[in-house]
Design a protein around this motif. Structure first.
Motif, mmCIF file in Angstrom:
data_model
loop_
_atom_site.group_PDB
_atom_site.id
_atom_site.type_symbol
_atom_site.label_atom_id
_atom_site.label_comp_id
_atom_site.label_asym_id
_atom_site.label_seq_id
_atom_site.Cartn_x
_atom_site.Cartn_y
_atom_site.Cartn_z
ATOM 1 N N ALA A 1 -6.518 -9.533 -15.849
ATOM 2 C CA ALA A 1 -7.605 -10.501 -15.850
ATOM 3 C C ALA A 1 -7.517 -11.432 -14.660
ATOM 4 O O ALA A 1 -8.522 -11.968 -14.191
ATOM 5 C CB ALA A 1 -7.588 -11.315 -17.147
ATOM 6 N N THR A 2 -6.314 -11.649 -14.119
ATOM 7 C CA THR A 2 -6.102 -12.547 -12.988
ATOM 8 C C THR A 2 -6.115 -11.739 -11.688
ATOM 9 O O THR A 2 -5.519 -10.667 -11.622
ATOM 10 C CB THR A 2 -4.751 -13.268 -13.120
ATOM 11 O OG1 THR A 2 -4.705 -13.899 -14.395
ATOM 12 C CG2 THR A 2 -4.561 -14.303 -12.032
ATOM 13 N N PRO A 3 -6.762 -12.216 -10.653
ATOM 14 C CA PRO A 3 -6.764 -11.485 -9.373
ATOM 15 C C PRO A 3 -5.357 -11.285 -8.871
ATOM 16 O O PRO A 3 -4.459 -12.068 -9.161
ATOM 17 C CB PRO A 3 -7.587 -12.388 -8.444
ATOM 18 C CG PRO A 3 -8.428 -13.216 -9.350
ATOM 19 C CD PRO A 3 -7.644 -13.407 -10.605
ATOM 20 N N LEU A 4 -5.188 -10.220 -8.138
ATOM 21 C CA LEU A 4 -3.865 -9.835 -7.643
ATOM 22 C C LEU A 4 -3.239 -10.916 -6.802
ATOM 23 O O LEU A 4 -2.050 -11.177 -6.876
ATOM 24 C CB LEU A 4 -3.991 -8.524 -6.850
ATOM 25 C CG LEU A 4 -2.688 -7.923 -6.336
ATOM 26 C CD1 LEU A 4 -1.791 -7.561 -7.499
ATOM 27 C CD2 LEU A 4 -2.980 -6.705 -5.474
ATOM 28 N N GLY A 5 -4.021 -11.609 -6.001
ATOM 29 C CA GLY A 5 -3.474 -12.627 -5.103
ATOM 30 C C GLY A 5 -2.869 -13.790 -5.851
ATOM 31 O O GLY A 5 -1.842 -14.337 -5.459
ATOM 32 N N HIS A 6 -3.483 -14.202 -6.950
ATOM 33 C CA HIS A 6 -2.929 -15.308 -7.730
ATOM 34 C C HIS A 6 -1.596 -14.932 -8.349
ATOM 35 O O HIS A 6 -0.716 -15.764 -8.478
ATOM 36 C CB HIS A 6 -3.916 -15.706 -8.832
ATOM 37 C CG HIS A 6 -5.171 -16.338 -8.289
ATOM 38 N ND1 HIS A 6 -5.172 -17.555 -7.660
ATOM 39 C CD2 HIS A 6 -6.462 -15.893 -8.281
ATOM 40 C CE1 HIS A 6 -6.422 -17.872 -7.284
ATOM 41 N NE2 HIS A 6 -7.220 -16.854 -7.647
ATOM 42 N N PRO B 1 -0.886 6.718 -13.053
ATOM 43 C CA PRO B 1 -2.290 6.334 -12.900
ATOM 44 C C PRO B 1 -2.429 5.141 -11.958
ATOM 45 O O PRO B 1 -1.535 4.292 -11.882
ATOM 46 C CB PRO B 1 -2.721 5.988 -14.330
ATOM 47 C CG PRO B 1 -1.738 6.683 -15.210
ATOM 48 C CD PRO B 1 -0.463 6.710 -14.454
ATOM 49 N N LYS B 2 -3.553 5.053 -11.281
ATOM 50 C CA LYS B 2 -3.752 4.003 -10.296
ATOM 51 C C LYS B 2 -3.716 2.638 -10.949
ATOM 52 O O LYS B 2 -3.129 1.688 -10.409
ATOM 53 C CB LYS B 2 -5.080 4.223 -9.563
ATOM 54 C CG LYS B 2 -5.340 3.199 -8.450
ATOM 55 C CD LYS B 2 -6.632 3.501 -7.718
ATOM 56 C CE LYS B 2 -6.872 2.479 -6.613
ATOM 57 N NZ LYS B 2 -8.148 2.722 -5.898
ATOM 58 N N GLY B 3 -4.373 2.515 -12.117
ATOM 59 C CA GLY B 3 -4.396 1.219 -12.793
ATOM 60 C C GLY B 3 -3.003 0.740 -13.163
ATOM 61 O O GLY B 3 -2.658 -0.433 -12.967
ATOM 62 N N ARG B 4 -2.186 1.654 -13.669
ATOM 63 C CA ARG B 4 -0.815 1.267 -14.035
ATOM 64 C C ARG B 4 -0.010 0.882 -12.796
ATOM 65 O O ARG B 4 0.771 -0.071 -12.817
ATOM 66 C CB ARG B 4 -0.131 2.404 -14.770
ATOM 67 C CG ARG B 4 -0.655 2.680 -16.159
ATOM 68 C CD ARG B 4 0.274 3.637 -16.884
ATOM 69 N NE ARG B 4 -0.269 4.055 -18.171
ATOM 70 C CZ ARG B 4 0.361 4.826 -19.035
ATOM 71 N NH1 ARG B 4 1.581 5.264 -18.743
ATOM 72 N NH2 ARG B 4 -0.208 5.163 -20.191
ATOM 73 N N ALA B 5 -0.171 1.682 -11.717
ATOM 74 C CA ALA B 5 0.595 1.411 -10.500
ATOM 75 C C ALA B 5 0.232 0.047 -9.920
ATOM 76 O O ALA B 5 1.115 -0.743 -9.552
ATOM 77 C CB ALA B 5 0.345 2.516 -9.479
ATOM 78 N N GLU B 6 -1.052 -0.262 -9.827
ATOM 79 C CA GLU B 6 -1.448 -1.564 -9.295
ATOM 80 C C GLU B 6 -0.964 -2.686 -10.196
ATOM 81 O O GLU B 6 -0.517 -3.740 -9.723
ATOM 82 C CB GLU B 6 -2.977 -1.609 -9.175
ATOM 83 C CG GLU B 6 -3.523 -0.674 -8.080
ATOM 84 C CD GLU B 6 -5.037 -0.683 -8.047
ATOM 85 O OE1 GLU B 6 -5.627 -1.218 -9.011
ATOM 86 O OE2 GLU B 6 -5.620 -0.184 -7.072
ATOM 87 N N LEU C 1 0.830 -1.198 0.000
ATOM 88 C CA LEU C 1 0.000 0.000 0.000
ATOM 89 C C LEU C 1 0.865 1.248 0.000
ATOM 90 O O LEU C 1 0.564 2.233 -0.663
ATOM 91 C CB LEU C 1 -0.931 -0.021 1.206
ATOM 92 C CG LEU C 1 -1.965 -1.175 1.207
ATOM 93 C CD1 LEU C 1 -2.759 -1.158 2.490
ATOM 94 C CD2 LEU C 1 -2.885 -1.057 0.004
ATOM 95 N N THR C 2 1.953 1.221 0.725
ATOM 96 C CA THR C 2 2.841 2.379 0.744
ATOM 97 C C THR C 2 3.455 2.596 -0.644
ATOM 98 O O THR C 2 3.566 3.724 -1.119
ATOM 99 C CB THR C 2 3.941 2.172 1.796
ATOM 100 O OG1 THR C 2 3.329 1.959 3.054
ATOM 101 C CG2 THR C 2 4.843 3.381 1.874
ATOM 102 N N ALA C 3 3.857 1.508 -1.297
ATOM 103 C CA ALA C 3 4.407 1.625 -2.642
ATOM 104 C C ALA C 3 3.357 2.158 -3.610
ATOM 105 O O ALA C 3 3.641 3.011 -4.454
ATOM 106 C CB ALA C 3 4.923 0.266 -3.100
ATOM 107 N N LEU C 4 2.117 1.662 -3.475
ATOM 108 C CA LEU C 4 1.053 2.145 -4.347
ATOM 109 C C LEU C 4 0.803 3.626 -4.139
ATOM 110 O O LEU C 4 0.644 4.392 -5.089
ATOM 111 C CB LEU C 4 -0.231 1.339 -4.080
ATOM 112 C CG LEU C 4 -1.460 1.763 -4.876
ATOM 113 C CD1 LEU C 4 -1.211 1.619 -6.375
ATOM 114 C CD2 LEU C 4 -2.668 0.940 -4.448
#
Length: 297
Positions: free
Chosen positions: A53-58, A16-21, A4-7
């Motif tokens: 397309a894949t969840p972040l956790g995977h 942009p948020k999408g690119r950062a995530e 979260l700190t890195a984001l």
């Protein structure tokens, strides 16, 4: 909390948020520097802003948390619980470090692109030099072939001239046997012994230029003419033989001998004159002769 700190840091730097995530997810959440490297390398990708397309956790090698799956509490509450509280000075200091890191990455990218451009330019010049060298070799080969062709043609021309000279010599020898009385086949040079005649031409050459060749124009009875170059020391018989070999049918087609006359001063050349060099007869460097049929008497 590190993610979260890195984001947040990436968002503070203007990404942009999408690119950062997406950058954090695809780099395995290994820190802001790895995420920034990914963002710099894929800045121009056409699908850089497309969501994962894949969840972040995977992607991170674990099962997605309820927060990542969009649970009932929502992502906002999880962020609120785990997000560290930063003072304004800490936030500015972190933003400054991130901006410096971004500038450093940008410089490294520009330097890399400059090196690549220089390498492409060197390769282009090298290819141009190789092409120019190949073109030059091709031109040299063509010039060498042309020179060889010219030498071959010249050799063939010289051989043809030599054959003509040999034929004239054979015909002259045969004519000497047929029409000559005391003159043999080869003892022609001794006929230069008439002493008094060469006296007048022999006194003139010291004051005049010595000519090696003689240009003879022969006028035929039908009005046409023949022109040929002979050696100055060739006998007049060679001229008569040349005329008999090249004259038309109106003179008998090579059957009867012909008589040679000079136009000015008017003079009819005798059989004895036929064995004398052109130089002695005053026909050098050029002269005009007239052809007439030889009278039997």
């Amino acid at each position: 909390m590190a993610e979260l700190t890195a984001l947040e840091s990436l968002l503070e730097m203007g990404f942009p948020k999408g690119r950062a995530e997406k950058a954090l997810a695809l780099t395995g959440n290994q820190g802001i520097e790895a995420a920034m490297d990914w963002l710099m390398e894929h800045e121009d990708d056409p699908d850089v802003d497309e969501p994962l397309a894949t969840p972040l956790g995977h992607i991170l090698g674990r099962e997605p948390t309820p927060t990542e799956q969009g649970g009932p509490e929502g992502p906002g509450s999880a962020v609120g619980e785990s997000k560290p509280i930063l003072t304004e000075e800490e936030r500015q200091e972190q933003t400054k470090r991130m901006l410096e890191l971004v500038a450093q990455k940008q410089r490294e990218r520009e330097e890399r692109e400059e090196r690549e451009a220089l390498e492409r330019e060197r390769q282009r010049r090298r290819q141009g030099q190789e092409l120019s060298a190949a073109r030059q070799r091709l031109q040299e080969d063509e010039m060498r072939r042309a020179a060889e062709e010219r030498r071959r043609e010249k050799a063939e021309e010289l051989a043809a001239r030599q054959r003509v000279r040999e034929k004239i010599e054979r015909d002259k020898a045969e004519r000497a046997k047929k029409y000559g009385g005391h003159v043999g086949s080869q003892p022609c040079p001794p006929t230069t012994e008439p002493g008094p005649v060469p006296s007048s031409p022999s006194k003139e050459p010291p004051t005049k230029r010595e000519y090696d060749q003689c240009r003879i124009q022969v006028r035929l009875p039908d009005g046409s003419s023949l022109t040929q170059t002979f050696r100055a020391r060739e006998q007049l018989a060679a001229v008569r033989l040349y005329v008999e070999l090249h004259r038309g049918e109106e003179l008998g087609g090579g059957q009867d001998p012909v008589q040679l006359l000079s136009g000015f001063p008017r003079r009819a050349f005798s059989e004895a004159d036929m064995e004398r060099p052109l130089q002695e007869l005053g026909l050098v460097p050029s002269a005009v002769l007239i052809v007439a049929k030889k009278c039997p008497g």
